[in-house]
Write a protein that holds these residues in place. Structure first.
Motif, short mmCIF file in Angstrom:
data_model
loop_
_atom_site.label_atom_id
_atom_site.label_comp_id
_atom_site.label_asym_id
_atom_site.label_seq_id
_atom_site.Cartn_x
_atom_site.Cartn_y
_atom_site.Cartn_z
N THR A 20 -3.64 75.09 -16.70
CA THR A 20 -4.23 74.12 -15.79
C THR A 20 -3.81 72.70 -16.12
OG1 THR A 20 -6.26 74.09 -17.12
CG2 THR A 20 -6.20 75.58 -15.23
N LEU A 62 -0.23 72.23 -14.79
CA LEU A 62 -0.20 72.15 -13.33
C LEU A 62 -0.74 70.82 -12.85
CD1 LEU A 62 -1.44 75.73 -12.31
CD2 LEU A 62 0.92 74.90 -12.47
N ASP A 63 -1.80 70.36 -13.46
CA ASP A 63 -2.37 69.08 -13.07
C ASP A 63 -1.40 67.93 -13.34
OD1 ASP A 63 -4.67 70.32 -12.23
OD2 ASP A 63 -5.84 69.80 -14.01
N ALA A 120 1.35 67.90 -10.75
CA ALA A 120 0.85 67.35 -9.50
C ALA A 120 0.74 65.83 -9.58
CB ALA A 120 -0.51 67.96 -9.16
N GLN A 121 0.30 65.31 -10.72
CA GLN A 121 0.22 63.86 -10.90
C GLN A 121 1.59 63.20 -10.79
OE1 GLN A 121 -1.65 63.49 -14.73
NE2 GLN A 121 -3.64 64.20 -13.99
N ASP A 123 -9.89 80.17 -9.83
CA ASP A 123 -9.96 78.76 -9.44
C ASP A 123 -8.60 78.06 -9.58
OD1 ASP A 123 -11.33 76.58 -8.40
OD2 ASP A 123 -11.83 75.79 -10.38
N LEU A 124 -7.55 78.78 -9.23
CA LEU A 124 -6.20 78.23 -9.31
C LEU A 124 -5.56 78.04 -7.93
CD1 LEU A 124 -4.66 80.29 -12.27
CD2 LEU A 124 -5.36 77.88 -12.32
N ARG A 168 -4.40 74.68 -6.34
CA ARG A 168 -3.36 73.88 -6.98
C ARG A 168 -1.97 74.12 -6.38
NH1 ARG A 168 -7.16 74.40 -11.18
NH2 ARG A 168 -7.28 72.55 -12.53
N PHE A 169 -1.86 75.10 -5.49
CA PHE A 169 -0.53 75.48 -4.98
C PHE A 169 -0.39 75.16 -3.49
CE2 PHE A 169 -1.37 78.14 -8.67
CZ PHE A 169 -0.26 77.82 -9.44
N ASP A 170 0.79 74.65 -3.15
CA ASP A 170 1.09 74.31 -1.77
C ASP A 170 1.60 75.51 -0.99
OD1 ASP A 170 0.90 71.17 -1.80
OD2 ASP A 170 1.97 71.73 -3.63
#
Length: 230
Positions: free
Chosen positions: A103, A106-107, A110-111, A135-136, A139-141
């Motif tokens: 996580t 991934l965060d 994204a930042q 709860d993932l 995070r994905f497009d």
């Protein structure tokens, strides 16, 4: 022009699911052994099931049967496959967890402006179900499964990689996975591939053949920034 306005070298990062993002062997192994028990086969130790994963549930079952006495008739194979899938879907997130550091990585991606996508040979519906339960999913497009684009489009075919890249708006992409399915799909899509040494390998780890291999998620961003662009 790509979306990424920073100096980070990738606009899109694609991820395999099982053995890369999540330690799903914890729930896949009981499902495999449930199917084997219906054929009076001995269970495969959980640590060994890791090496059977890759190419989807039926490929995993085929390997498990081969390891415990050999193939069965096609009709029986279909029945056992259905039992495996039903057991797995009922227990899909009982014990499965994201690998340590997922996580946070991934965060951070994204930042940095990266678009993120999942490209897995797991069927799309259970892939989405699992990601949601952990709860993932948000995070994905894009999320592509082995059946999303129809027969013949699972990895190592590059079709789902191309589709995910398009969904993410295009740009420079990299694939992150743990098997030759991921590496070959990346090669076929002409993008770099990073593999995890800890994953569910379908060949000895030294034979995976990606552009770089890492041990932990905290190595992913430095590897993307350095090794693949040096």
């Amino acid at each position: 022009m790509t979306r990424n306005a920073t100096s980070f070298p990738f606009d899109i990062v694609l991820f395999d699911l099982d053995g890369t993002l999540v330690d799903s062997n914890r729930d896949l192994a009981p499902a495999v052994n449930h199917a084997l028990s219906l054929e009076d086969r001995p269970p495969v130790p959980e640590a060994e099931v890791r090496n059977l994963i890759g190419g989807g549930a039926f490929a995993m079952l085929e390997r498990a049967l081969q390891a415990t006495g050999g193939p069965v008739a096609q009709t029986r194979f279909a029945e056992l496959g259905a039992e495996l899938l039903a057991h797995y879907r009922a227990h899909i997130a009982d014990n499965t967890v994201p690998f340590e550091g997922v996580t946070a990585a991934l965060d951070r991606l994204a930042q940095l402006g990266c678009k993120l996508a999942v490209c897995t040979n797991k069927a799309e519906e259970p892939a989405r179900d699992l990601l949601a339960k952990l709860d993932l999913a948000g995070r994905f497009d894009a999320i592509y499964g082995g059946d999303t684009l129809g027969p013949g489009n699972a990895k190592p075919d590059p079709a789902m990689l191309y589709a995910a890249i398009a969904d993410c708006g295009g740009g420079r992409a990299a694939m992150v996975g743990d098997s030759t399915y991921d590496v070959r799909a990346a090669r076929n899509a002409n993008i770099p591939a990073i593999t995890f040494r800890y994953g569910y390998h379908d060949v000895p780890v030294e034979e995976l053949g990606g552009d770089a291999m890492i041990d932990h998620w905290n190595e992913l961003l430095p590897t993307l920034e350095g090794v693949l662009t040096s």
